[in-house]
Every structure is written in C-alpha cells, then in structure tokens.
Design an enzyme around this catalytic site. Sequence first.
Site, PDB file in Angstrom:
ATOM      1  N   CYS A 130       0.266   3.255   3.577  1.00 28.96           N
ATOM      2  CA  CYS A 130       0.555   2.700   4.898  1.00 28.96           C
ATOM      3  C   CYS A 130       1.830   3.319   5.486  1.00 28.96           C
ATOM      4  O   CYS A 130       2.748   3.723   4.753  1.00 28.96           O
ATOM      5  CB  CYS A 130       0.714   1.176   4.819  1.00 28.96           C
ATOM      6  SG  CYS A 130      -0.848   0.274   4.904  1.00 28.96           S
ATOM      7  N   CYS A 149       0.839  -1.209   0.000  1.00 29.90           N
ATOM      8  CA  CYS A 149       0.000   0.000   0.000  1.00 29.90           C
ATOM      9  C   CYS A 149       0.867   1.249   0.000  1.00 29.90           C
ATOM     10  O   CYS A 149       1.779   1.396   0.817  1.00 29.90           O
ATOM     11  CB  CYS A 149      -0.918  -0.011   1.220  1.00 29.90           C
ATOM     12  SG  CYS A 149      -1.838   1.527   1.448  1.00 29.90           S
ATOM     13  N   SER A 177      -8.420   5.687  -5.287  1.00 31.32           N
ATOM     14  CA  SER A 177      -7.192   5.167  -5.905  1.00 31.32           C
ATOM     15  C   SER A 177      -6.417   4.252  -4.977  1.00 31.32           C
ATOM     16  O   SER A 177      -5.505   3.553  -5.414  1.00 31.32           O
ATOM     17  CB  SER A 177      -6.299   6.331  -6.346  1.00 31.32           C
ATOM     18  OG  SER A 177      -5.967   7.152  -5.231  1.00 31.32           O
ATOM     19  N   HIS A 223      -6.525   2.137   1.302  1.00 22.78           N
ATOM     20  CA  HIS A 223      -6.220   2.644   2.640  1.00 22.78           C
ATOM     21  C   HIS A 223      -7.158   3.810   2.951  1.00 22.78           C
ATOM     22  O   HIS A 223      -7.237   4.769   2.171  1.00 22.78           O
ATOM     23  CB  HIS A 223      -4.768   3.122   2.710  1.00 22.78           C
ATOM     24  CG  HIS A 223      -4.289   3.401   4.097  1.00 22.78           C
ATOM     25  ND1 HIS A 223      -3.393   2.584   4.744  1.00 22.78           N
ATOM     26  CD2 HIS A 223      -4.594   4.392   4.968  1.00 22.78           C
ATOM     27  CE1 HIS A 223      -3.158   3.070   5.955  1.00 22.78           C
ATOM     28  NE2 HIS A 223      -3.890   4.175   6.118  1.00 22.78           N
ATOM     29  N   HIS A 265      -4.598   0.046   8.008  1.00 24.71           N
ATOM     30  CA  HIS A 265      -5.036  -0.102   6.625  1.00 24.71           C
ATOM     31  C   HIS A 265      -6.501  -0.531   6.524  1.00 24.71           C
ATOM     32  O   HIS A 265      -7.166  -0.255   5.521  1.00 24.71           O
ATOM     33  CB  HIS A 265      -4.130  -1.137   5.929  1.00 24.71           C
ATOM     34  CG  HIS A 265      -4.393  -1.320   4.469  1.00 24.71           C
ATOM     35  ND1 HIS A 265      -3.981  -0.410   3.518  1.00 24.71           N
ATOM     36  CD2 HIS A 265      -5.042  -2.315   3.791  1.00 24.71           C
ATOM     37  CE1 HIS A 265      -4.329  -0.839   2.317  1.00 24.71           C
ATOM     38  NE2 HIS A 265      -4.984  -1.984   2.453  1.00 24.71           N
ATOM     39  N   ASN A 324     -13.575   9.960  -0.862  1.00 27.70           N
ATOM     40  CA  ASN A 324     -14.149   8.984  -1.767  1.00 27.70           C
ATOM     41  C   ASN A 324     -13.826   7.611  -1.193  1.00 27.70           C
ATOM     42  O   ASN A 324     -12.656   7.222  -1.154  1.00 27.70           O
ATOM     43  CB  ASN A 324     -13.566   9.106  -3.179  1.00 27.70           C
ATOM     44  CG  ASN A 324     -13.939  10.412  -3.838  1.00 27.70           C
ATOM     45  OD1 ASN A 324     -15.057  10.898  -3.690  1.00 27.70           O
ATOM     46  ND2 ASN A 324     -13.003  10.995  -4.573  1.00 27.70           N
ATOM     47  N   HIS A 352      -8.647   7.091   3.544  1.00 33.39           N
ATOM     48  CA  HIS A 352      -8.060   8.421   3.463  1.00 33.39           C
ATOM     49  C   HIS A 352      -9.059   9.396   2.863  1.00 33.39           C
ATOM     50  O   HIS A 352     -10.023   9.005   2.217  1.00 33.39           O
ATOM     51  CB  HIS A 352      -6.783   8.413   2.606  1.00 33.39           C
ATOM     52  CG  HIS A 352      -7.050   8.176   1.151  1.00 33.39           C
ATOM     53  ND1 HIS A 352      -7.363   6.929   0.636  1.00 33.39           N
ATOM     54  CD2 HIS A 352      -7.045   9.028   0.082  1.00 33.39           C
ATOM     55  CE1 HIS A 352      -7.541   7.017  -0.681  1.00 33.39           C
ATOM     56  NE2 HIS A 352      -7.356   8.290  -1.040  1.00 33.39           N
ATOM     57  N   GLN A 402      -9.340  13.777   1.325  1.00 32.67           N
ATOM     58  CA  GLN A 402      -8.561  14.789   0.620  1.00 32.67           C
ATOM     59  C   GLN A 402      -9.015  16.174   1.037  1.00 32.67           C
ATOM     60  O   GLN A 402     -10.130  16.356   1.556  1.00 32.67           O
ATOM     61  CB  GLN A 402      -8.721  14.631  -0.891  1.00 32.67           C
ATOM     62  CG  GLN A 402      -8.236  13.288  -1.432  1.00 32.67           C
ATOM     63  CD  GLN A 402      -8.295  13.223  -2.939  1.00 32.67           C
ATOM     64  OE1 GLN A 402      -7.728  14.074  -3.638  1.00 32.67           O
ATOM     65  NE2 GLN A 402      -8.967  12.207  -3.455  1.00 32.67           N
TER      66      GLN A 402
END
Length: 337
Positions: free
Chosen positions: A52, A49, A156, A159, A110, A148, A161, A163
């Site tokens: 990570c 990943c 994409s 993991h 993760h 997202n 996350h 933005q």
Amino acid sequence: MSQADLPHRRRNLLTGEWLLVSPHRAKRPWQGEAAPPQTPPAPAHDPACYLCAGNTRANGKANPDYSGTFVFANDFAALLDEGGTGDPHPLFESQPARGQARVICFSPDHGATLARLPAAALAQVIACWCAQSAELGAHWGHVQLFENKGAMMGASSPHPHGQVWASDFVPEVVGKEDGAQRAFLAQRGAVLLDAVAEAELADGTRVVEANNHWLAVVPHWAAWPFEVLLIARDPVARIEELSDTARAALATILSRLLRRYDGLFGCDFPYSFGWHGAPHGHGDDSAHWRLHAHFLPPLLRSAVVRKHMVGFELLGETQRDLTPETAAERLRAVEID
C-alpha cells in the site's frame, strides 16, 4: 452417448502437447471440497500491507505515496544481474541465468483488482505493461509480464499487483510457442494465431468476448476449467507495439472478461495470467508471432473447489472433464453491466 460426450484427446497448437478430455465424467457425484462463506471486500488501504502507498515493505524501504501504477525492483527477485552455473558435473546440465524482476502495483487501492479498476486506471496499467516491456526488452532477451491473483495462486500479498521478469534466456513454454508458430508459418504461409482466431470466430462456441482488436476464447485445447486465450487481432508481436486504439480496446475486453470471471462463482476469481510475445532477443524475426495472453484459473465448481493437477495429469498428460465449449457457454452466460 454422442461423440462429443465420449473421451477424446486434443492437441495444443501452441506447444504441441496433447490433453485428454473426458466429458462424461462431469456427471459424476461430487463429494469433494465444500465452499465456505466468502470474505468481505478488502479496504482501500491496509496499514499492515507491504504494497500500500506510504507503507514500509518487508526490507524496510518505504513506498511512495503513489497515485497510479507503482513499479519497483522485486525485493526477493528470482533473477539477478549475475547468474551461477550450479552443479559442474558433466552429466547434469546447467547454465547461468541472469535477469531482473520487478513488481507492478496496479493502483494504490488495496481492494481494486483489475476487474474493479475504472477505465482510466486500467489504461494506466496497460501503458505500464507496454513501457516495462519496451524498457526491459532493450536489454534482455525475453520479458514476461504476469499476475498471480489470490492466495489460491500463491500471491504473497493481497494488494492487487503483477510482476515482470526479464531474462537473458527464453523460458521453456515461450520457446515451444515460438517453435510452433515458426513452423506453422513456414508450412502454411499463415500466422498460427490468426488462423486460430479466424476459426474460433467462425465456429463461435468457444468465444467469450470479441471486439475489432481482440478475441477472448476458451481455447480448443484448454487445460484449466475456465482457461481463456486472449488474442490480438492486429498484426503485433509484442505488447508495446499496440496502437492507442488497440490499447483502449484491450482495456474494454479485459474488464469485461475479468468481471465475467468474478461473476461466475460470485467471488474474486483467482488466476495466473500473463502475456506472451515475441522474445526481444529475436529482434525483427517475429513475423510468425502474434501477441496473446493466457488466463489460467484453477476454480472448477465453486469459489473454493478447484481443479487439481494430480495423478494422471502429473504422470501422464493433462485431463479435463468440463469441455471448453461448455466453459465458454457458462462464461458468456454471466451477466455483467
């Protein structure tokens, strides 16, 4: 057939757009996508990943061995410090677009989505959102925090996350919401989303979760099947203005809402989620604004059967079969501990 089961249109008070509701179509036979078995939960660390802790990203930079949230400049940012003007043709308008884009890893785990984060870790994420909004808002006209979640939403990396995109312009949807809220205050002397919250609480049929500081509803004008609008009940226009008490209440209602999503179809529920607050470039001109978040999940009938925006939706206007009232009822029925 009752009036509630007949086709009708509803207006989105935040954007002015209309959508078609066709409740009778929810009874039609379904021969669409079928749901395959669910994949097992992700491990706490994936050596392959890019996000990570301790791993190397696609651009060759190594992530630190972070223990909480981790923020870094997006390696493939959609906005840069310098903007171009595009086609100079006098007929086709364009303008420079400048800004910054960052990635927020919620946790080194993760497999820990926002729904699975313990209270202390979720509080760290909320504090990070507030800090990023304040920092970037001091330099840019608008700050957009969003996530997202899931491959279905184009994430994409698996993991968990989010933005943050800061820009020198106010995006189209936020601009529409700004205008609608400004007009409502001018015409009625009240804050639009305060009025919406009051009406939703009085009605109750679309309420999913509520506490003293927050209200989560499937809005009357919801476009996506299980869309949720999360409204701040305190008089705040931007996320960094939240009190410590409101932040703690946010962690509680956010966890409950996201666990309801996961429990609905027994899966890691995909969605796009983001905060809308008063554009920072407007300064103190924010009395018409109320901080809120949108949850826009595509799932309709199972873990993989989604609502597709096609045909009439793309060429005419948004259409839905499942009523917001039914969607809220189904979310409320999900058992969470």
